[in-house]
Write an enzyme that holds these catalytic residues in place. Structure first.
Site, PDB file in Angstrom:
ATOM      1  N   ASN B 396       0.872   1.216   3.930  1.00 25.42           N
ATOM      2  CA  ASN B 396       0.659   0.183   4.928  1.00 25.42           C
ATOM      3  C   ASN B 396      -0.832  -0.079   5.139  1.00 25.42           C
ATOM      4  O   ASN B 396      -1.354  -1.100   4.695  1.00 25.42           O
ATOM      5  CB  ASN B 396       1.338   0.602   6.240  1.00 25.42           C
ATOM      6  CG  ASN B 396       1.356  -0.504   7.264  1.00 25.42           C
ATOM      7  OD1 ASN B 396       0.657  -1.496   7.128  1.00 25.42           O
ATOM      8  ND2 ASN B 396       2.158  -0.340   8.292  1.00 25.42           N
ATOM      9  N   ASP B 397      -1.510   0.867   5.753  1.00 21.76           N
ATOM     10  CA  ASP B 397      -2.904   0.634   6.096  1.00 21.76           C
ATOM     11  C   ASP B 397      -3.798   0.377   4.875  1.00 21.76           C
ATOM     12  O   ASP B 397      -4.745  -0.378   4.951  1.00 21.76           O
ATOM     13  CB  ASP B 397      -3.452   1.824   6.890  1.00 21.76           C
ATOM     14  CG  ASP B 397      -2.709   1.989   8.211  1.00 21.76           C
ATOM     15  OD1 ASP B 397      -2.231   0.962   8.738  1.00 21.76           O
ATOM     16  OD2 ASP B 397      -2.599   3.126   8.698  1.00 21.76           O
ATOM     17  N   VAL B 398      -3.464   0.993   3.752  1.00 22.50           N
ATOM     18  CA  VAL B 398      -4.323   0.854   2.572  1.00 22.50           C
ATOM     19  C   VAL B 398      -4.206  -0.519   1.911  1.00 22.50           C
ATOM     20  O   VAL B 398      -4.952  -0.840   0.992  1.00 22.50           O
ATOM     21  CB  VAL B 398      -4.051   1.956   1.514  1.00 22.50           C
ATOM     22  CG1 VAL B 398      -4.360   3.321   2.083  1.00 22.50           C
ATOM     23  CG2 VAL B 398      -2.644   1.891   0.984  1.00 22.50           C
TER      24      VAL B 398
END
Lengths: 97, 471
Positions: B396-398
């Protein structure tokens, strides 16, 4: 403080050199290897077990014997577990075609 | 004579540590490096047992039966634990072993102190100093590692309370002051002070790690790892033992550098990791910015299968969700299947994908994914332009574009995988829940993105059978 440095001047030289060697050694490690490297380094600091063996080999009271026994067990866990886990991780990095 | 031989053994062991660490830094030699260091450790241990003589009495070590008993117990337990642990649980295992090393250093200091305090402490300031330093660092490393282990295995929750940082700094100061008086003497009974320092150090380790977010645990473990190294080096001073010193300081310095490198991969400073509570603080303002243009588009497994089966090039972006679902084998099946249909498949590995830098590589390698297929971020980013389908599995964040576009985002500045440059993006997630950083991801709302909801293992298995059905 000065006294301490003077008594241990050889070791202090060694400390400073090893700091640079340590930084140099892993300066260009690909991020792929960070986890195995951390785990390998973790096993190497298990060298603290040498100290626990020395302590235990000279222990006379029951209490120090018990604590020493515990220290050697914990140190061995660090060493054996550390190296085996690292090896398991690296086993998977075999080149495959 | 035996002392001379032992010194040579220590010298050889020290060299094996240096060579071992050097080899560990290269994928081709890493395994050999680990074995070399293990060999060095072995000869150092047995050399000490049989050849060590006390510099004061000239006597060999006794209690050999106990020593071997302890060695056997530790070996059996360590071996079983290390062999049994799941690859996904690797980070907490490393943390646990690290804690054991810290506890070992702590116990050595306690025993040596008891030994010293049988007599007068006057004139032993240097020795006391080293004993206390080793004890403080060892016990912080021990209790901190235990908390890190608990957090990673889900038994301990993130906790922070007001003024936590202030309390920590205050506690550290108290520890240092008490330690000073233990060494210099004259204030109180040295034993009382010593055990007060011990208790407070253990407490400090707990309070130090407790508020740090679960996502930052790898950084903390790496830091505690180098702490234990320094604690081991204190033993080197105590016994004038060069192999302990070399091993300890090497890990201390290499570990510190590794910690900094890890922080850099997340584009954050070490200080920021240690005092900023990432997950906690960020959620507040993120909730307000959850309205993105566009809407969520769901895709069925069969549609996703068609898209991927007839693509020329597919890049898989694995994340933590893949690790949790244990989907590494299925993803490898998917890769083989697509390859047999003539699709080019690669994996894009973000430096902090998974739970630890490099963790994703270990996981995928476990399921026999070829090392050459794992491409690091800098190399793969230009390739997204020419990619037909990107499959994001549990990451997600990456892949959150906010890292580039939104200066208010807590992950702003973190380098990301530019998946939005590809023609199609399929995101497999369990739900719309936010990632580690607790922030929404605009990527999911883009027109070219479609969501494949479900547990990574289940969704991918379905995908594989759908592609097989296409023939």
């Amino acid at each position: 403080m000065l006294e301490f440095i003077n008594e241990n001047i050889q070791l202090i030289y060694l400390v400073i050199l090893m700091i640079f060697v340590g930084i140099e050694l892993i300066g260009h490690v690909p991020s792929v290897l960070h986890t195995p490297l951390m785990s390998g380094a973790n096993a190497i600091h298990g060298v603290v077990i040498i100290g626990s063996i020395i302590v235990m080999g000279q222990a006379e009271h029951t209490l120090s014997l018990i604590l020493g026994f515990l220290a050697v067990v914990l140190g061995t866990l660090n060493v054996v577990g550390g190296f085996v886990v690292t090896d398991r991780m690296l086993e998977m990095f075999k080149k495959k075609k | 004579m035996t002392t001379h031989i032992l010194q040579i053994i220590y010298l050889i062991a020290s060299v094996t540590f240096i060579i071992g660490l050097k080899f560990l830094g290269n994928p081709a030699t890493a395994r050999k490096g680990n074995l070399i260091a293990a060999f060095g450790m072995g000869i150092a241990i047995f050399g000490t047992i049989f050849l060590y003589t006390s510099p004061e009495s000239g006597q060999h070590l006794h209690n050999l039966a106990f020593i071997f008993g302890a060695l056997i117990v530790g070996t059996v337990l360590g071996f079983i634990a290390a062999k049994k642990v799941q690859m996904t649980a690797m980070p907490e295992m490393v943390s646990l072993f690290n804690g054991m090393g810290g506890a070992c250093a702590m116990l050595i200091s306690i025993i040596e102190f008891q030994h010293l305090s049988d007599g007068s402490l006057v004139g032993l300031e240097s020795k006391l100093f080293i004993i206390i330093v080793g004890m403080i660092i060892g016990s912080i490393s021990f209790s901190g590692s235990m908390i890190a282990w608990g957090k990673l295995s889900g038994n301990v929750k993130d906790k922070s309370f007001g003024k936590q940082q202030l309390i920590n700094v205050g506690l550290l100061l108290v520890i240092l002051v008490l330690a000073y008086f233990t060494i210099m003497g004259g204030v109180m009974d040295a034993s009382t002070l010593f055990y007060a320092v011990l208790t407070l150090s253990l407490l400090y380790g707990i309070l130090f790690v407790l508020p740090i977010g679960g996502a930052d645990m790898p950084v903390v473990i790496s830091l505690l790892n180098s702490f234990t190294g320094v604690a081991a080096a204190c033993g080197g001073f105590l016994y004038d033992n060069k192999v302990m010193l070399v091993g300890g300081i090497l890990v201390g310095s290499a570990g510190t550098l590794l910690t900094i490198v890890m922080c850099k991969a997340m584009n954050r400073s070490l200080l920021n990791v240690l005092i900023g509570n990432f997950g906690g603080g960020a959620t507040g303002d993120a909730a307000t910015s959850s309205s993105f243009e566009g809407s969520i588009k769901e895709v069925s497994a069969s549609d996703a299968a068609i898209l991927m089966r007839y693509a020329k090039k597919v890049i898989i972006v694995p994340g933590y969700g893949l690790a949790v679902a244990q989907a590494q084998h299925v993803v490898h099946d998917l890769e083989l299947l697509l390859e047999s249909e003539g699709v080019e498949v690669k994996y894009a590995i973000h430096p902090v994908a998974g739970r630890m830098p490099g963790h994703m590589n270990v996981l995928l390698a476990e399921s026999n994914v070829s090392y050459d297929k794992l491409v690091e971020m800098e190399e793969i980013n230009p390739e997204f332009n020419t990619t037909d389908v990107v499959l994001v599995v549990g990451a997600n964040d990456v892949v959150n574009p906010a890292a580039k576009t939104d200066p208010n985002s807590p992950i702003y500045g973190m380098p990301i995988l530019d998946v939005e440059n590809a023609a199609n993006v399929i995101v497999n997630k369990r739900s719309m829940k936010a990632g580690y950083a607790g922030i929404e991801n605009e990527l999911f709302y883009k027109p070219k993105t479609s969501m494949l909801f479900g547990d990574a293992k289940k969704a991918l298995t379905e995908l594989v059978s759908e592609i097989k059905a296409l023939g």
